[in-house]
Write an enzyme that holds these catalytic residues in place. Structure first.
Site, PDB file in Angstrom:
ATOM      1  N   THR A  85      21.667  12.424  18.123  1.00  0.00           N
ATOM      2  CA  THR A  85      21.274  13.810  17.786  1.00  0.00           C
ATOM      3  C   THR A  85      22.129  14.885  18.458  1.00  0.00           C
ATOM      4  O   THR A  85      21.741  16.044  18.479  1.00  0.00           O
ATOM      5  CB  THR A  85      19.801  14.042  18.177  1.00  0.00           C
ATOM      6  OG1 THR A  85      19.691  13.834  19.595  1.00  0.00           O
ATOM      7  CG2 THR A  85      18.862  13.112  17.441  1.00  0.00           C
ATOM      8  N   TRP A  86      23.267  14.484  19.002  1.00  0.00           N
ATOM      9  CA  TRP A  86      24.097  15.500  19.668  1.00  0.00           C
ATOM     10  C   TRP A  86      24.469  16.618  18.673  1.00  0.00           C
ATOM     11  O   TRP A  86      24.255  17.807  18.940  1.00  0.00           O
ATOM     12  CB  TRP A  86      25.334  14.820  20.244  1.00  0.00           C
ATOM     13  CG  TRP A  86      26.308  15.694  20.969  1.00  0.00           C
ATOM     14  CD1 TRP A  86      26.202  17.054  21.197  1.00  0.00           C
ATOM     15  CD2 TRP A  86      27.537  15.286  21.585  1.00  0.00           C
ATOM     16  NE1 TRP A  86      27.277  17.500  21.920  1.00  0.00           N
ATOM     17  CE2 TRP A  86      28.123  16.420  22.167  1.00  0.00           C
ATOM     18  CE3 TRP A  86      28.207  14.075  21.706  1.00  0.00           C
ATOM     19  CZ2 TRP A  86      29.341  16.382  22.856  1.00  0.00           C
ATOM     20  CZ3 TRP A  86      29.411  14.032  22.390  1.00  0.00           C
ATOM     21  CH2 TRP A  86      29.970  15.180  22.954  1.00  0.00           C
TER      22      TRP A  86
ATOM     23  N   ASP B 173      17.927   8.752  19.784  1.00  0.00           N
ATOM     24  CA  ASP B 173      18.440   9.147  21.100  1.00  0.00           C
ATOM     25  C   ASP B 173      18.703  10.651  21.098  1.00  0.00           C
ATOM     26  O   ASP B 173      19.325  11.175  20.179  1.00  0.00           O
ATOM     27  CB  ASP B 173      19.758   8.403  21.376  1.00  0.00           C
ATOM     28  CG  ASP B 173      20.391   8.851  22.684  1.00  0.00           C
ATOM     29  OD1 ASP B 173      19.894   8.418  23.748  1.00  0.00           O
ATOM     30  OD2 ASP B 173      21.351   9.650  22.653  1.00  0.00           O
TER      31      ASP B 173
ATOM     32  N   TYR C 256      21.692  18.797  24.455  1.00  0.00           N
ATOM     33  CA  TYR C 256      22.211  18.938  23.087  1.00  0.00           C
ATOM     34  C   TYR C 256      21.623  20.210  22.448  1.00  0.00           C
ATOM     35  O   TYR C 256      20.456  20.251  22.049  1.00  0.00           O
ATOM     36  CB  TYR C 256      21.857  17.727  22.215  1.00  0.00           C
ATOM     37  CG  TYR C 256      22.424  16.400  22.706  1.00  0.00           C
ATOM     38  CD1 TYR C 256      23.529  16.342  23.550  1.00  0.00           C
ATOM     39  CD2 TYR C 256      21.855  15.188  22.308  1.00  0.00           C
ATOM     40  CE1 TYR C 256      24.042  15.128  24.007  1.00  0.00           C
ATOM     41  CE2 TYR C 256      22.368  13.966  22.750  1.00  0.00           C
ATOM     42  CZ  TYR C 256      23.458  13.953  23.602  1.00  0.00           C
ATOM     43  OH  TYR C 256      23.962  12.751  24.040  1.00  0.00           O
TER      44      TYR C 256
ATOM     45  N   GLN D  76      23.921   3.382  28.719  1.00  0.00           N
ATOM     46  CA  GLN D  76      24.455   4.009  27.496  1.00  0.00           C
ATOM     47  C   GLN D  76      25.917   4.405  27.756  1.00  0.00           C
ATOM     48  O   GLN D  76      26.190   5.411  28.388  1.00  0.00           O
ATOM     49  CB  GLN D  76      23.610   5.234  27.127  1.00  0.00           C
ATOM     50  CG  GLN D  76      24.055   5.835  25.815  1.00  0.00           C
ATOM     51  CD  GLN D  76      23.188   6.995  25.320  1.00  0.00           C
ATOM     52  OE1 GLN D  76      23.729   7.972  24.786  1.00  0.00           O
ATOM     53  NE2 GLN D  76      21.885   6.897  25.435  1.00  0.00           N
TER      54      GLN D  76
ATOM     55  N   TYR E 241      27.335   4.465  22.579  1.00  0.00           N
ATOM     56  CA  TYR E 241      27.417   5.715  21.799  1.00  0.00           C
ATOM     57  C   TYR E 241      28.781   5.927  21.134  1.00  0.00           C
ATOM     58  O   TYR E 241      29.740   5.241  21.453  1.00  0.00           O
ATOM     59  CB  TYR E 241      26.994   6.917  22.637  1.00  0.00           C
ATOM     60  CG  TYR E 241      27.873   7.372  23.795  1.00  0.00           C
ATOM     61  CD1 TYR E 241      29.100   8.016  23.592  1.00  0.00           C
ATOM     62  CD2 TYR E 241      27.433   7.226  25.104  1.00  0.00           C
ATOM     63  CE1 TYR E 241      29.863   8.486  24.654  1.00  0.00           C
ATOM     64  CE2 TYR E 241      28.190   7.691  26.179  1.00  0.00           C
ATOM     65  CZ  TYR E 241      29.411   8.321  25.938  1.00  0.00           C
ATOM     66  OH  TYR E 241      30.153   8.782  27.004  1.00  0.00           O
TER      67      TYR E 241
ATOM     68  N   ARG F 279      24.381  13.880  10.392  1.00  0.00           N
ATOM     69  CA  ARG F 279      24.051  15.305  10.260  1.00  0.00           C
ATOM     70  C   ARG F 279      23.380  15.635   8.942  1.00  0.00           C
ATOM     71  O   ARG F 279      23.003  16.774   8.695  1.00  0.00           O
ATOM     72  CB  ARG F 279      25.324  16.143  10.365  1.00  0.00           C
ATOM     73  CG  ARG F 279      26.122  15.867  11.584  1.00  0.00           C
ATOM     74  CD  ARG F 279      27.359  16.730  11.656  1.00  0.00           C
ATOM     75  NE  ARG F 279      27.024  18.110  11.949  1.00  0.00           N
ATOM     76  CZ  ARG F 279      27.919  19.022  12.311  1.00  0.00           C
ATOM     77  NH1 ARG F 279      29.193  18.700  12.412  1.00  0.00           N
ATOM     78  NH2 ARG F 279      27.555  20.257  12.557  1.00  0.00           N
TER      79      ARG F 279
HETATM   80  N1  LIG Z   1      25.283   9.558  26.791  1.00  0.00           N
HETATM   81  C1  LIG Z   1      26.319  10.288  26.450  1.00  0.00           C
HETATM   82  O1  LIG Z   1      27.041  10.837  27.297  1.00  0.00           O
HETATM   83  C2  LIG Z   1      26.629  10.443  24.984  1.00  0.00           C
HETATM   84  C3  LIG Z   1      27.890  10.911  24.584  1.00  0.00           C
HETATM   85  C4  LIG Z   1      28.147  10.971  23.213  1.00  0.00           C
HETATM   86  C5  LIG Z   1      27.169  10.611  22.291  1.00  0.00           C
HETATM   87  N2  LIG Z   1      25.935  10.207  22.717  1.00  0.00           N
HETATM   88  C6  LIG Z   1      24.864   9.825  21.757  1.00  0.00           C
HETATM   89  O2  LIG Z   1      25.412   8.993  20.754  1.00  0.00           O
HETATM   90  C7  LIG Z   1      25.254   9.598  19.471  1.00  0.00           C
HETATM   91  C8  LIG Z   1      26.379   9.191  18.540  1.00  0.00           C
HETATM   92  O3  LIG Z   1      27.632   9.605  19.025  1.00  0.00           O
HETATM   93  P1  LIG Z   1      28.442  10.812  18.374  1.00  0.00           P
HETATM   94  O4  LIG Z   1      27.485  11.674  17.625  1.00  0.00           O
HETATM   95  O5  LIG Z   1      29.266  11.382  19.460  1.00  0.00           O
HETATM   96  O6  LIG Z   1      29.497  10.132  17.432  1.00  0.00           O
HETATM   97  P2  LIG Z   1      29.531   9.166  16.150  1.00  0.00           P
HETATM   98  O7  LIG Z   1      28.219   8.551  15.917  1.00  0.00           O
HETATM   99  O8  LIG Z   1      30.699   8.314  16.396  1.00  0.00           O
HETATM  100  O9  LIG Z   1      29.895  10.195  14.981  1.00  0.00           O
HETATM  101  C9  LIG Z   1      28.932  11.039  14.457  1.00  0.00           C
HETATM  102  C10 LIG Z   1      29.536  12.026  13.469  1.00  0.00           C
HETATM  103  O10 LIG Z   1      30.233  11.364  12.426  1.00  0.00           O
HETATM  104  C11 LIG Z   1      30.098  12.110  11.202  1.00  0.00           C
HETATM  105  N3  LIG Z   1      29.478  11.184  10.213  1.00  0.00           N
HETATM  106  C12 LIG Z   1      28.310  10.512  10.335  1.00  0.00           C
HETATM  107  N4  LIG Z   1      28.081   9.728   9.269  1.00  0.00           N
HETATM  108  C13 LIG Z   1      29.122   9.884   8.442  1.00  0.00           C
HETATM  109  C14 LIG Z   1      29.446   9.333   7.197  1.00  0.00           C
HETATM  110  N5  LIG Z   1      28.647   8.462   6.592  1.00  0.00           N
HETATM  111  N6  LIG Z   1      30.601   9.724   6.613  1.00  0.00           N
HETATM  112  C15 LIG Z   1      31.424  10.606   7.224  1.00  0.00           C
HETATM  113  N7  LIG Z   1      31.149  11.171   8.433  1.00  0.00           N
HETATM  114  C16 LIG Z   1      30.009  10.814   9.044  1.00  0.00           C
HETATM  115  C17 LIG Z   1      29.206  13.314  11.532  1.00  0.00           C
HETATM  116  O11 LIG Z   1      30.004  14.431  11.920  1.00  0.00           O
HETATM  117  P3  LIG Z   1      30.836  15.347  10.880  1.00  0.00           P
HETATM  118  O12 LIG Z   1      30.107  15.324   9.591  1.00  0.00           O
HETATM  119  O13 LIG Z   1      30.904  16.679  11.535  1.00  0.00           O
HETATM  120  O14 LIG Z   1      32.180  14.715  10.833  1.00  0.00           O
HETATM  121  C18 LIG Z   1      28.460  12.828  12.756  1.00  0.00           C
HETATM  122  O15 LIG Z   1      27.973  13.859  13.567  1.00  0.00           O
HETATM  123  C19 LIG Z   1      25.151  11.102  19.799  1.00  0.00           C
HETATM  124  O16 LIG Z   1      24.612  11.850  18.738  1.00  0.00           O
HETATM  125  C20 LIG Z   1      24.282  11.045  21.037  1.00  0.00           C
HETATM  126  O17 LIG Z   1      22.924  10.814  20.691  1.00  0.00           O
HETATM  127  C21 LIG Z   1      25.669  10.082  24.051  1.00  0.00           C
END
Ligand SMILES: NC(=O)c1ccc[n+]([C@@H]2O[C@H](COP(=O)([O-])OP(=O)(O)OC[C@H]3O[C@@H](n4cnc5c(N)ncnc54)[C@H](OP(=O)(O)O)[C@@H]3O)[C@@H](O)[C@H]2O)c1
Length: 331
Positions: free
Chosen positions: A21-22, A57, A62, A178, A206, A287
């Site tokens: 949900t970031w 998560d 966020y 994580q 993540y 999103r």
């Molecule tokens: N603990 C930590 O420090 C930490 C750090 C990072 C993340 N996290 C957690 O992990 C989660 C996931 O990581 P993340 O959000 O960084 O990256 P991710 O899951 O690698 O990428 C998510 C992004 O990809 C794009 N997307 C999603 N589905 C898609 C599809 N079917 N086709 C095309 N584009 C798509 C969207 O952005 P666009 O549409 O803008 O491209 C989406 O926001 C976070 O939301 C958070 O909950 C934790």
């Protein structure tokens, strides 16, 4: 149906995909992802849950409370969804984010998260970053008190090294870690995953698509057009040179492999992560309803050996390209 795996030694059982949900925190803070429509966020969460995911998560930071509020709204009437949130990243009146792990502050954070999430208990409560690193022992004892008080079911950490996990392990068992993990960031395979496996620490990895970069939807032009309120344009090295060219070249090869396997590039990137059976689950940011449906249209996350080997070749070529571009840089 999505497979479920037990989270460390806890009684929680998570589907191999979780909802991230970031990005749905929206803009308005230094690490926002540009504008985000709240009803799109709620629809994304609902369709991911309806398509079989059983956990989500989030974190207070966020959107500076906004993502937790959206999760609270989206989960009304869905008490069975497992909710993980975090603590330890605070913000001041100028919206500047800073780390604080002092016990009094953690208690304040917990109460604020419970209120925003509209829950009496948080299923998994995680220290977001070991920052300040000198405070992790006190913070971990505080989190273990939250479990005794029944406000939290299980506790975990995020972005901790093996050394840092070892420092706190005698205070209370660590349910989960994580860390980041994807085709571009495989570093945890070296020492972190073996440590988690040996000590029965669950792993919820993540950014499986490296913040969307591995989905095959990006070009230099599209990245250039991102608003300055999207942190990927201004702060994420994967979206900037010298890495960007080599990353997009790798993504081109991933697109070809995905097509051969009848997968979308996003699904291929996630399947690469899930091939590692030490993981409990991977957290996928979505999103919109369309993104959730695109990812969850896949029935089996098994990656065949040919695809895996072709990805490894692409990774090796990327490393070579980066080395070459470094060598060609004028000294
Ligand atoms: N603990 C930590 O420090 C930490 C750090 C990072 C993340 N996290 C957690 O992990 C989660 C996931 O990581 P993340 O959000 O960084 O990256 P991710 O899951 O690698 O990428 C998510 C992004 O990809 C794009 N997307 C999603 N589905 C898609 C599809 N079917 N086709 C095309 N584009 C798509 C969207 O952005 P666009 O549409 O803008 O491209 C989406 O926001 C976070 O939301 C958070 O909950 C934790």
């Amino acid at each position: 149906m999505l497979e479920k795996r037990p989270l460390g030694s806890s009684d929680l059982s998570l589907t191999v995909l979780g909802i991230g949900t970031w990005a749905i925190g929206g803009s308005g803070w230094a690490y926002g992802w540009g504008a985000q429509n709240d009803s799109d966020s709620i629809q994304a969460i609902h369709s991911a849950l309806d398509l079989g995911i059983n956990w989500i998560d989030t974190a207070p930071v966020y959107g500076l409370g906004h993502a937790e509020e959206i999760v609270g709204k989206a989960l009304q009437g869905r008490p069975d969804v497992i909710v993980a949130t975090k603590c330890g990243l605070n913000w001041d009146s100028q919206k500047s984010v800073f780390g604080c792990l002092r016990p009094k502050n953690l208690r304040k954070e917990l109460e604020a998260s419970l209120k925003r999430l509209k829950r009496d208990c948080i299923d998994l409560y995680q220290i977001h970053w070991p920052d300040p690193a000198g405070e992790i022992e006190d913070a971990w004892s505080t989190l273990s008190k939250f479990v005794e008080e029944g406000k939290v079911r299980a506790i975990g950490v995020s972005n901790f090294s093996v050394k840092q996990m070892t420092r706190i392990a005698s205070i209370a068992p660590i349910t989960s870690l994580q860390p980041p993990y994807n085709i571009l960031r495989p570093e945890i395979e070296r020492d972190i995953l073996p440590h988690c496996q040996e000590h029965h620490i669950g792993v919820v990895a993540y950014s499986p698509m490296q913040c969307g970069l591995l989905t095959g939807t990006w070009t230099h032009k599209r990245i250039h057009q991102l608003p300055d309120t999207d942190w990927r344009k201004t702060k994420n090295p994967s979206f900037q040179e010298p890495e960007l060219g080599a990353n997009l070249q790798l993504v081109e090869s991933l697109k070809g492999i995905a097509e051969e396997e009848n997968l979308t590039p996003a699904q291929l990137a996630i399947a690469w992560v899930l091939r590692n059976k030490v993981l409990t689950s991977t957290i996928v940011g979505m999103r919109s309803k369309e993104q959730a449906e695109n990812i969850l249209s896949l029935k089996s996350w098994e990656l065949n050996m040919n695809a895996f080997q072709a990805i490894e070749t692409g990774i090796a070529q990327r490393i070579q390209t980066l080395k070459l571009s470094k060598a060609q840089k004028p000294q």
